[in-house]
Scaffold this active site. Structure first.
Site, PDB file in Angstrom:
ATOM      1  N   GLU A 137       0.804  -1.221   0.000  1.00 51.93           N
ATOM      2  CA  GLU A 137       0.000   0.000   0.000  1.00 51.93           C
ATOM      3  C   GLU A 137       0.838   1.273   0.000  1.00 51.93           C
ATOM      4  O   GLU A 137       0.880   2.016   0.990  1.00 51.93           O
ATOM      5  CB  GLU A 137      -0.979   0.018   1.176  1.00 51.93           C
ATOM      6  CG  GLU A 137      -2.070  -1.023   1.039  1.00 51.93           C
ATOM      7  CD  GLU A 137      -3.182  -0.845   2.075  1.00 51.93           C
ATOM      8  OE1 GLU A 137      -2.952  -0.209   3.111  1.00 51.93           O
ATOM      9  OE2 GLU A 137      -4.281  -1.362   1.827  1.00 51.93           O
TER      10      GLU A 137
ATOM     11  N   GLU B  14      -6.746  -7.626  -0.624  1.00 52.15           N
ATOM     12  CA  GLU B  14      -7.239  -7.713   0.756  1.00 52.15           C
ATOM     13  C   GLU B  14      -8.736  -7.392   0.732  1.00 52.15           C
ATOM     14  O   GLU B  14      -9.121  -6.283   0.362  1.00 52.15           O
ATOM     15  CB  GLU B  14      -6.520  -6.704   1.656  1.00 52.15           C
ATOM     16  CG  GLU B  14      -5.024  -6.941   1.752  1.00 52.15           C
ATOM     17  CD  GLU B  14      -4.319  -5.901   2.634  1.00 52.15           C
ATOM     18  OE1 GLU B  14      -4.996  -5.145   3.354  1.00 52.15           O
ATOM     19  OE2 GLU B  14      -3.075  -5.856   2.584  1.00 52.15           O
TER      20      GLU B  14
HETATM   21  C1  GAL Z   1      -4.505  -2.540   4.924  1.00 54.97           C
HETATM   22  C2  GAL Z   1      -3.104  -3.076   5.079  1.00 54.97           C
HETATM   23  C3  GAL Z   1      -3.054  -4.349   5.909  1.00 54.97           C
HETATM   24  C4  GAL Z   1      -3.900  -4.179   7.142  1.00 54.97           C
HETATM   25  C5  GAL Z   1      -5.305  -3.842   6.730  1.00 54.97           C
HETATM   26  C6  GAL Z   1      -6.257  -3.709   7.886  1.00 54.97           C
HETATM   27  O1  GAL Z   1      -4.494  -1.175   4.703  1.00 54.97           O
HETATM   28  O2  GAL Z   1      -2.511  -3.340   3.827  1.00 54.97           O
HETATM   29  O3  GAL Z   1      -1.718  -4.620   6.271  1.00 54.97           O
HETATM   30  O4  GAL Z   1      -3.357  -3.194   7.954  1.00 54.97           O
HETATM   31  O5  GAL Z   1      -5.297  -2.610   6.057  1.00 54.97           O
HETATM   32  O6  GAL Z   1      -7.552  -3.393   7.441  1.00 54.97           O
END
Ligand code: GAL
Length: 657
Positions: A167, A338
């Protein structure tokens, strides 16, 4: 909560894909942190992932302190074993480079590698992303660890994809005001302008006696008494974006030397601080991290009623917008890296998803052409910052609510493993430099580029039509019948030529082509189009309560331009002032239309191009693939679509005629 009833699904028949349509396998995956769990738990975890129907597992992206516990003492043993265990269970590994989390000892080597905020304060160790993109020493360290990983795993048959860093830009880290950034910026300015005289001229530094005698006198545009020169700010934004591109390019080049596996990065929702198209040019696949419920409360302007109605589902358009945008960034190839599985820990409020949403979000991504949807994360961590963030398993390893839904999607995918994304008839031009330009000089407090483009996108979703995004360096618009370019601050010459040649409908404005690349007002006055004789003689920004009504219904808000020139007026205020200037099928909009006005504009343009609309209301949304129409219900109640009931948080699909 009891599971809502699903509407009966229509038979899953998948007609063969017509020629020229992108067809790809779909798969599910998960983010996993072997370094967080005892090694004897890994085989069980891997077996359970495979049983759930997962294909991909992303690991490694924060593991630097375990990969190199002491400077130059690499320890890959545990990672070798983790990859082996996961691979033996039939999983494919996405290996992340750990450069978002340099270990503490790195600061002993490079005390000045920390980014600095606009107040000049260092952003300290103790969380993540504590680095400045411009720091040459840190870049060298990144190149070293990435090379070590690529050499060791480049030929590993279980490592089937790579993720660079994590990110970019998260936690407001694209802009840094460190000494490294200042030095890098001066070098960049020297390359871009060649001489201080050219720079002074381009920026208009005669204003307020801001002229420089040397490029080495130029500082970063922070801590000035009042606003800095917008040209200075804009140049710094371009520089900062270029650093992200260079940082990513370095890693991808190193990986490519050792591995043929695709490389991707996980982008974010509503982050426009760097040019994702430029980063994406060095990668094979775009991916993004989708947290629909977190984004609704954290990242979206909407009424309290809207936020309440979609509290447990997320906004019905926000995800689709990013699916379409990142499909363009990935030149057709994209993933969800994610996906939210339950409550997150970082939004102002963190409600749980309605039963069915983990499935709906996945299918919505697949319907927009995603190759993979990976959930974040396998097991909820009982320690550190994200202990309140749900996973597919609870901290005690029992199944969390989303696990069953993920297994259900896996079973459904087995029945229907191919996706065919089709080119839409409609495109929106999206331009990251325009987003910076809006921030540099918004002129109205609530005038924001993303918000404007998103308003157009929402109107198109309400009309039930599919949308593609195009970058502003597109040299042809032939592939799309109807093209929108809202708020595109500068039209590059190849795009201007393509616009002039476009035979379909083109809708530009407001504020399109209103600045030069060096942030000056062009003369002849904007929009200075080759194909439409219109000039903006005055602009106004307006507080949110003010609406300028339009003849025939709807209004413009926030932003209003006065037009002069030789054109046909196709939309006007109730006072008779022109709001849309047209020549044939090319139109310029001199204001920010409200939803009613946008719906009219979209309906008229679709009619002119013979594009069929399927207007939807409430939480219903549709998306067509090459073979199927998907219907999603973001609502809390069942809804009717063309005589069929779609359950709350439900999705159905049927073959296209
Ligand atoms: C994203 C990040 C992850 C985790 C996640 C939590 O922004 O890439 O590592 O922190 O959020 O929602």
């Amino acid at each position: 909560m009891s599971r809502p009833r699903r509407a009966t699904r229509l038979p899953l028949t998948t007609p063969p894909l017509p020629d020229g349509i992108n067809s790809m396998k779909r798969a599910l995956g998960v983010c996993y942190y072997p370094e967080h769990w005892p090694e004897d738990q890994w085989p069980d975890d891997a077996a359970r992932m495979a049983e759930t129907g997962l294909t991909w597992v992303r690991i490694g992206e924060f593991a630097w302190s375990r990969l190199e516990p002491q400077p130059d003492r690499l320890d890959f043993g545990w990672l070798d074993r983790a990859i082996e265990v996961l691979g033996a269970a039939g999983l494919k590994v996405v290996l992340g480079t750990p450069t978002a989390t340099p270990p503490r000892w790195m600061l002993d080597r490079h005390p000045d590698m920390l980014a600095q905020d606009a107040q000049g304060r260092p952003r300290k160790f103790g969380s993540r992303r504590h680095y400045c993109f411009s720091h040459p020493g840190y870049r060298t360290e990144c190149a070293r660890i990435v090379a070590a990983l690529a050499e060791r795993y480049g030929q590993n048959s279980h490592v089937a994809a790579w993720q660079t860093d994590n990110e970019y830009g998260c936690h407001d880290t694209t802009l840094s005001y460190s000494a490294a950034a200042r030095d890098g910026f001066r070098h960049w300015l020297a390359q871009r302008y060649q001489s201080v005289e050219a720079l002074n001229r381009a920026w208009g530094n005669v204003f307020w006696s801001m002229e420089y005698r040397s490029i080495d006198d130029i500082d970063l545009p922070n801590q000035t008494v009042t606003e800095p020169n917008p040209a200075h700010l804009m140049a710094f934004r371009r520089y900062a974006s270029d650093q992200v591109v260079a940082f990513n390019r370095l890693q991808s080049q190193i990986i490519r030397r050792q591995s043929a596996a695709p490389i991707l990065h996980n982008y974010m929702g509503r982050i426009t601080d760097f040019d994702h198209f430029a980063v994406g040019a060095d990668l094979d696949i775009a991916s993004w991290d989708s947290y629909p419920i977190g984004f609704l409360s954290d990242r979206l302007e909407a009424s309290e009623d809207h936020k309440t109605a979609f509290l447990h589902q997320g906004d019905p358009d926000f995800q689709a917008f990013h699916h379409d945008l990142y499909r363009a960034v990935g030149r057709g190839r994209w993933w969800i890296m994610e996906q939210q599985p339950g409550p997150v820990n970082w939004a102002p409020w963190n409600p749980a998803p309605l039963t069915g949403m983990a499935r709906l979000w996945a299918w919505e991504a697949f319907a927009h052409g995603a190759e993979a949807v990976c959930y974040f994360r396998w097991r909820q961590a009982p320690f550190a910052q994200e202990q309140m963030h749900a996973g597919l398993l609870r901290p005690d390893s029992a199944a969390a609510p989303a696990l069953d839904e993920v297994a259900e999607v896996a079973r459904e995918l087995a029945e229907m493993p191919e996706a065919g994304t089709v080119r839409a008839d409609i495109a929106i031009i999206f331009d990251y430099a325009s987003a910076w330009a809006w921030e540099v000089q918004p002129q109205g407090k609530d005038f924001d580029y993303f918000r404007l483009v998103f308003a157009f996108y929402r109107a198109l979703r309400r009309a039930g039509v599919s949308v593609d995004f195009l970058p502003s360096d597109s040299a042809s618009l032939k592939s799309h019948k109807l093209v929108f370019a809202p708020g595109l601050m500068t039209i590059p010459p190849p795009l201007m030529t393509a616009m002039a040649a476009h035979e379909g409908t083109l809708i530009l404005g407001p504020r399109t082509n209103s600045k030069t690349p060096d942030f000056a007002t062009p003369v002849p006055l904007p929009p200075a189009l080759d194909f439409l004789d219109a000039r903006i003689s005055l602009v106004e920004s307006l507080p949110p309560a003010i609406a300028i009504s339009l003849q025939g219904g709807g209004a413009v808000r926030h932003w209003l331009e006065r037009l002069e020139g030789n054109f046909k007026v196709t939309l006007k205020t109730t006072d008779g002032a022109p709001i849309m200037a047209s020549t044939g099928s090319k139109h310029y909009l001199a204001g920010w239309p409200d939803d009613t006005a946008l719906d009219r504009i979209v309906a008229d343009a679709c009619k002119a191009e013979g594009i069929a609309r399927t207007p939807v209301t409430g939480g219903l949304r549709i998306r067509d693939t090459a073979t199927h129409r998907f219907v999603f219900n973001y609502g809390k109640d069942p809804a009717d679509f063309a005589g069929q009931t779609v359950s709350a948080a439900g999705v159905l699909w049927r073959p296209l005629a």
